[in-house]
Design a protein around this motif. Structure first.
Motif, PDB file in Angstrom:
ATOM      1  N   ARG A  93     -69.792  13.186  66.545  1.00 41.44           N
ATOM      2  CA  ARG A  93     -70.642  12.455  67.491  1.00 41.44           C
ATOM      3  C   ARG A  93     -71.141  11.145  66.886  1.00 41.44           C
ATOM      4  O   ARG A  93     -71.333  10.154  67.597  1.00 41.44           O
ATOM      5  CB  ARG A  93     -71.841  13.319  67.890  1.00 41.44           C
ATOM      6  CG  ARG A  93     -71.469  14.509  68.768  1.00 41.44           C
ATOM      7  CD  ARG A  93     -72.663  15.438  68.940  1.00 41.44           C
ATOM      8  NE  ARG A  93     -72.373  16.524  69.879  1.00 41.44           N
ATOM      9  CZ  ARG A  93     -73.139  17.590  70.038  1.00 41.44           C
ATOM     10  NH1 ARG A  93     -74.244  17.733  69.311  1.00 41.44           N
ATOM     11  NH2 ARG A  93     -72.808  18.524  70.916  1.00 41.44           N
ATOM     12  N   ALA A  94     -71.332  11.140  65.579  1.00 39.92           N
ATOM     13  CA  ALA A  94     -71.811   9.930  64.904  1.00 39.92           C
ATOM     14  C   ALA A  94     -70.697   8.912  64.690  1.00 39.92           C
ATOM     15  O   ALA A  94     -70.961   7.790  64.261  1.00 39.92           O
ATOM     16  CB  ALA A  94     -72.446  10.293  63.561  1.00 39.92           C
ATOM     17  N   GLY A  95     -69.457   9.289  64.961  1.00 37.77           N
ATOM     18  CA  GLY A  95     -68.338   8.364  64.821  1.00 37.77           C
ATOM     19  C   GLY A  95     -67.578   8.492  63.521  1.00 37.77           C
ATOM     20  O   GLY A  95     -66.670   7.702  63.254  1.00 37.77           O
ATOM     21  N   ASP A  96     -67.917   9.491  62.704  1.00 35.02           N
ATOM     22  CA  ASP A  96     -67.195   9.696  61.440  1.00 35.02           C
ATOM     23  C   ASP A  96     -66.144  10.782  61.665  1.00 35.02           C
ATOM     24  O   ASP A  96     -66.337  11.947  61.329  1.00 35.02           O
ATOM     25  CB  ASP A  96     -68.173  10.109  60.340  1.00 35.02           C
ATOM     26  CG  ASP A  96     -67.478  10.292  58.995  1.00 35.02           C
ATOM     27  OD1 ASP A  96     -66.279   9.948  58.888  1.00 35.02           O
ATOM     28  OD2 ASP A  96     -68.121  10.781  58.050  1.00 35.02           O
ATOM     29  N   PHE A  97     -65.014  10.375  62.227  1.00 41.53           N
ATOM     30  CA  PHE A  97     -63.979  11.348  62.572  1.00 41.53           C
ATOM     31  C   PHE A  97     -63.293  11.912  61.334  1.00 41.53           C
ATOM     32  O   PHE A  97     -62.853  13.062  61.337  1.00 41.53           O
ATOM     33  CB  PHE A  97     -62.961  10.704  63.507  1.00 41.53           C
ATOM     34  CG  PHE A  97     -63.566  10.191  64.779  1.00 41.53           C
ATOM     35  CD1 PHE A  97     -64.058  11.068  65.723  1.00 41.53           C
ATOM     36  CD2 PHE A  97     -63.689   8.830  65.024  1.00 41.53           C
ATOM     37  CE1 PHE A  97     -64.639  10.615  66.896  1.00 41.53           C
ATOM     38  CE2 PHE A  97     -64.266   8.362  66.184  1.00 41.53           C
ATOM     39  CZ  PHE A  97     -64.746   9.251  67.124  1.00 41.53           C
ATOM     40  N   HIS A  98     -63.206  11.107  60.289  1.00 39.05           N
ATOM     41  CA  HIS A  98     -62.586  11.609  59.051  1.00 39.05           C
ATOM     42  C   HIS A  98     -63.507  12.600  58.344  1.00 39.05           C
ATOM     43  O   HIS A  98     -63.064  13.658  57.881  1.00 39.05           O
ATOM     44  CB  HIS A  98     -62.255  10.435  58.129  1.00 39.05           C
ATOM     45  CG  HIS A  98     -61.157   9.565  58.639  1.00 39.05           C
ATOM     46  ND1 HIS A  98     -61.354   8.553  59.549  1.00 39.05           N
ATOM     47  CD2 HIS A  98     -59.817   9.568  58.381  1.00 39.05           C
ATOM     48  CE1 HIS A  98     -60.212   7.966  59.825  1.00 39.05           C
ATOM     49  NE2 HIS A  98     -59.261   8.563  59.138  1.00 39.05           N
ATOM     50  N   GLY A  99     -64.807  12.260  58.269  1.00 37.21           N
ATOM     51  CA  GLY A  99     -65.747  13.196  57.665  1.00 37.21           C
ATOM     52  C   GLY A  99     -65.843  14.482  58.464  1.00 37.21           C
ATOM     53  O   GLY A  99     -65.976  15.573  57.907  1.00 37.21           O
ATOM     54  N   ALA A 100     -65.752  14.383  59.790  1.00 42.17           N
ATOM     55  CA  ALA A 100     -65.788  15.568  60.647  1.00 42.17           C
ATOM     56  C   ALA A 100     -64.585  16.453  60.382  1.00 42.17           C
ATOM     57  O   ALA A 100     -64.697  17.683  60.324  1.00 42.17           O
ATOM     58  CB  ALA A 100     -65.828  15.141  62.112  1.00 42.17           C
ATOM     59  N   SER A 101     -63.430  15.824  60.211  1.00 46.00           N
ATOM     60  CA  SER A 101     -62.221  16.590  59.920  1.00 46.00           C
ATOM     61  C   SER A 101     -62.338  17.321  58.595  1.00 46.00           C
ATOM     62  O   SER A 101     -61.955  18.485  58.466  1.00 46.00           O
ATOM     63  CB  SER A 101     -61.010  15.649  59.905  1.00 46.00           C
ATOM     64  OG  SER A 101     -59.847  16.344  59.536  1.00 46.00           O
TER      65      SER A 101
END
Length: 875
Positions: free
Chosen positions: A426-434
């Motif tokens: 949701r914060a826009g950190d798609f790599h960190g989310a992955s």
């Protein structure tokens, strides 16, 4: 008609060959295909132009996998004997296998002209008429079947169902009454008879003959003719309520005692009491409080009470509800109460309650509260609930801080990592989310849910091949690829996520490929019902069959179909507007790093497709029965045919057409319909879509763009629209936006009214572009979304970035730098080099170190040499 040997007509065979032909029919029915082929050849050796034998041989060849050869023989057989019901029946079977139901019905109808009382033909015609929803014809066919064989029970029920589907409930009732008169010595607990009686009650209820329906239900239940006791209680309670009987209250109470966790039973009880939840919340709340006392372990009455209560009463009910769930460690507590967040007061109450429990159970608290459990798990789940709460409110830093505390307390709970992943996404950190979701997966490698979620998040980070490798851990090992197996299993989430990933990467051909696969899945759902038209009637499962038909009629209102249809239609509209996109060369302005990544992805995709082709090569053996159904043949593995289709708007309209009736209240669908209709010069469709969308939400940003586009479109037409369509379109448009208002003024007023909404500013910028404003003016307007007072989220920022790329703005990098500074947790606006390093960091294997579990979830960008390592910084 031509003769054989001067005496034998074309259709009629001598006794020997006639016996062989009967044997051929028998061999086909028993699937002895090789023997059947030899028998057909024996007949054709002496009578090579016998149409019926030619058709049967063709049908056998189709079953053996020699489809083209078989169809050619069938066509030849039809030409040889146009007056034979067998040749038309065979041709109908072939067409049905190709899913050409309308053509198959025509062939069957032609066959019936020459054999009007053929039971097999009539049954097939009835199934096709049901599939095509031709209910008036279905009644005639079912009546003919009943007349020919009145002793068959299913023919009576089938006729009643046909009348029911055609809307003639009175005739359905008559048929059922006559059918029941024919029954003798029906044993107790006969399931088929039980289902028929429940269907009879249903028909009477829909006819609003409630007294008669209740009498039939009570007599059948007393005689032990109806087996389903739960259905008896449910239908009885419903009928008593409709009759306003004094017994209705007791009937609903019996149901609640039977299952105190069923929402429908409580709502039925309240409705029977004449209580409207919205109009009489106090009275309904008192009743629910009594049920909570009577069934202390039941969750439903307490949850319903939360929906009705307010103020201090809500606080008094919510606190024990939340505390009980946290003590029990129920992970789904936040999902359960999230729907109450529409009320700001209730939202604040939940926050205060959870914060209080968190404080009272914290290990740092010197004196624990006597009212709160001192179990460490209560503290843990309170942290989890609060993290979800603040993540939902877009307070991402606070949510991550709470998750750090929870992970320090219990580092082996997968839910904490999945919550971290959702927050970072949701914060826009798609790599960190992955990376966070992968941490969750590594805690339990045998959990398919965690595997699926990790793959899903990898796709959102653009790691499509890596996601496919993860999914391959749970797919068939002998499948051509994990994707091929998931597509065969009709995994909608996979098809949509990979389609979206390709679309974001600019690979429109592969995106269309996945969206088309979603469409095929729904086509298969529709085709799958065919066999149940006969099966359900044979098994007397009539009630559930009618529910299935209703579900099938609304099939394409499913969110997955709507999402795929919208995404594909937007691509087709873009291709129509810019035909260069159809060439597949969309990366002319890409950086070297982007081009290199796309080249690598294309090579990997080609290798995957080659492997799929090799594994899916057709078998050469003709011994096994291939069946009549045509297997899906992929003649467009890379999606380029879809991308370069000569009429993209027609393909888009084909996807959207079912939604014109099934998704009338979806404003995004209406806007997509307008985009396609106005370009197809279907002005009335466009006008209806605009008018309907405006009735739903007159201030919707995308609608504002389309209203201006419609007025501008009319003004630049070289010639006036022809009547009667033109005047109607202009009149409808005039009701939406007066011609006295200039478009520039209208756009300016919209911007002033929504000056703090990023989506509205973006819509105003798009509108300025439609009106031909200079590029710099559009850019300057877009950059105002960066002001502090403007509510800008990551999703809207990504849409703005895509728009600037689309209009070839030279300020894309400038926007990305500003957005990167604004969204400190986001990695979506990093440079290509930084994103490449993030990609490597996500895929590192050292994902279980303690520093990761206390880090902020994103690689520090200040020192690029440290990418791929977690720093241990707190949020």
């Amino acid at each position: 008609m031509s003769k054989r040997g001067g005496t034998t007509p074309n259709r009629f065979l001598p006794p020997k060959e006639s016996s062989l032909f009967k044997e051929l029919l028998s061999l086909y029915e028993t699937k002895q295909l090789k023997k059947g082929l030899k028998t057909a050849d024996q007949i054709l050796k002496k009578y090579p132009e016998h149409g019926e034998t030619l058709c049967m041989k063709g049908l056998v060849l189709v079953h053996m996998g020699r489809r083209e050869e078989g169809i050619e023989l069938v066509r030849k057989g039809i030409r040889m004997d146009l007056a034979s019901h067998i040749v038309w029946h065979v041709f109908g079977l072939i067409q049905k296998g190709e899913k050409k139901y309308e053509e198959a019905l025509k062939s069957y109808t032609q066959a019936l002209r020459f054999d009007k009382e053929n039971m097999n033909l009539l049954r097939d015609v009835a199934q096709l008429q049901t599939q095509l929803r031709l209910y008036d014809g279905l009644v005639e066919t079912r009546y003919m079947l009943l007349r020919l064989r009145p002793t068959a029970r299913q023919n009576w029920i089938a006729l009643a169902v046909a009348y029911h589907l055609s809307g003639n409930l009175a005739e359905a009732k008559k048929v059922l009454v006559e059918y029941e008169k024919t029954l003798k010595n029906v044993p107790h607990y006969d399931v088929e008879h039980s289902e028929m009686l429940l269907y009879h009650v249903r028909v009477l209820e829909e006819l609003e003959q409630h007294s008669e329906a209740l009498a039939l239900l009570d007599v059948s239940a007393k005689d032990r003719a109806i087996v389903d006791k739960t259905a008896i209680m449910e239908v009885r309670a419903r009928l008593l309520s409709k009759l306003e009987s004094d017994e209705a209250e007791h009937a609903w109470k019996v149901l609640i005692e039977h299952n105190p966790e069923c929402y429908d039973y409580y709502k039925g009880y309240l409705s029977n009491q004449g209580l409207n939840i919205d109009e009489n919340p106090a009275e309904a709340l008192a009743i629910l409080r009594e049920f909570s006392t009577q069934f202390p372990k039941a969750n439903v009455p307490r949850r319903l009470s939360l929906s009705l209560a307010s103020g201090e009463e809500f606080q008094a009910l919510a606190e024990p509800y939340v505390l009980s769930a946290l003590k029990k460690g129920i992970p789904s507590l936040f999902v359960d109460v999230k729907s109450l967040y529409t009320d700001p007061a209730k939202l604040k109450s939940f926050e205060d309650i959870a914060e209080s429990i968190h404080k009272d159970t914290s290990p740092d608290t010197s004196v624990a509260s006597s009212s709160v459990s001192t179990e460490p798990t209560t503290y843990l789940w309170s942290l989890y609930f609060l993290a979800q709460h603040y993540s939902y409110l877009s307070q991402y830093a606070k949510a991550l801080e709470l998750l750090d505390l929870a992970l320090a307390h219990t580092p082996t709970l997968p839910e904490l990592y999945t919550c971290r992943a959702r927050t970072l996404k949701r914060a826009g950190d798609f790599h960190g989310a992955s990376r966070a979701m992968e941490d969750a997966r590594l805690l339990d490698g045998q959990d398919r849910f965690l595997n699926t979620k990790s793959a899903k998040y990898r796709m959102r980070a653009g790691l499509i091949d890596e996601a496919s490798a993860l999914l391959g851990l749970f797919t068939k090992k002998d499948a051509p690829s994990p994707g091929a197996d998931l597509e065969e299993m009709q995994s909608l989430f996979y098809l949509l996520e990979e389609g979206d990933a390709h679309r974001r990467a600019g690979r429109l051909n592969l995106a269309l490929k996945k969206y088309a696969a979603v469409q095929r899945v729904f086509d298969d759902y529709e085709d799958d019902q065919y066999d149940f038209h006969g099966y359900s009637l044979r098994k007397f499962t009539v009630n559930i069959y009618l529910n299935v038909l209703d579900w099938e009629d609304h099939l394409r209102s499913h969110p997955s179909y709507i999402k795929a249809a919208l995404a594909a239609s937007r691509i087709y509209v873009d291709i129509f507007d810019d035909p260069k996109l159809a060439s597949g060369h969309v990366d002319g302005d890409a950086t070297d790093a982007e081009k290199k990544a796309k080249k690598k992805a294309k090579k990997a995709q080609k290798e995957k497709e080659d492997a799929a082709k090799k594994a899916a090569a057709p078998a050469t053996s003709t011994n096994e029965d291939k069946g009549l159904d045509v297997p899906y043949k992929d003649d467009d593995p890379d999606g380029m045919k879809l991308l370069s289709a000569p009429e993209p708007l027609e393909l888009a309209w084909k996807l959207l057409q079912p939604l014109t009736t099934l998704a009338q209240d979806n404003i995004e669908v209406l806007i997509a319909i307008y985009d396609v209709a106005i370009r197809r010069r279907k002005y009335l469709q466009a006008a209806r879509a605009l008018a309907r969308a405006r009735a739903l939400d007159s201030e919707y940003p995308d609608l504002h763009v389309r209203i201006v586009h419609a007025r501008h479109f009319v003004s630049v037409l070289p010639e006036p629209m022809p009547p009667p369509v033109g005047p109607i379109f202009i009149e409808t448009l005039g009701k939406i936006l007066s011609e006295d208002v200039s478009l520039e003024t209208y756009n300016s007023q919209f911007l002033q009214n929504h000056s703090t909404s990023a989506q509205a500013i973006f819509a105003a910028a798009q509108t300025s572009r439609v009106l031909g404003a200079p590029l710099q003016e559009v850019e300057d307007l877009i950059f105002t979304t960066l002001r502090d007072e403007v509510r800008l989220d990551v999703k809207t920022a990504l849409e703005i970035s895509s728009f600037l790329k689309k209009i070839k703005s030279p300020r894309v990098n400038e926007l990305h730098q500003a957005l990167d500074a604004k969204f400190t947790l986001s990695t979506a606006f990093k440079t290509p080099d930084e994103l490449a390093k993030l990609r490597e960091w996500v895929l590192t294997t050292s994902s279980n170190s303690s520093s990761e579990r206390t880090g902020n979830g994103a690689a520090p960008m200040e020192n690029e040499a440290e990418l791929g390592k977690e720093t241990g910084e707190s949020v």
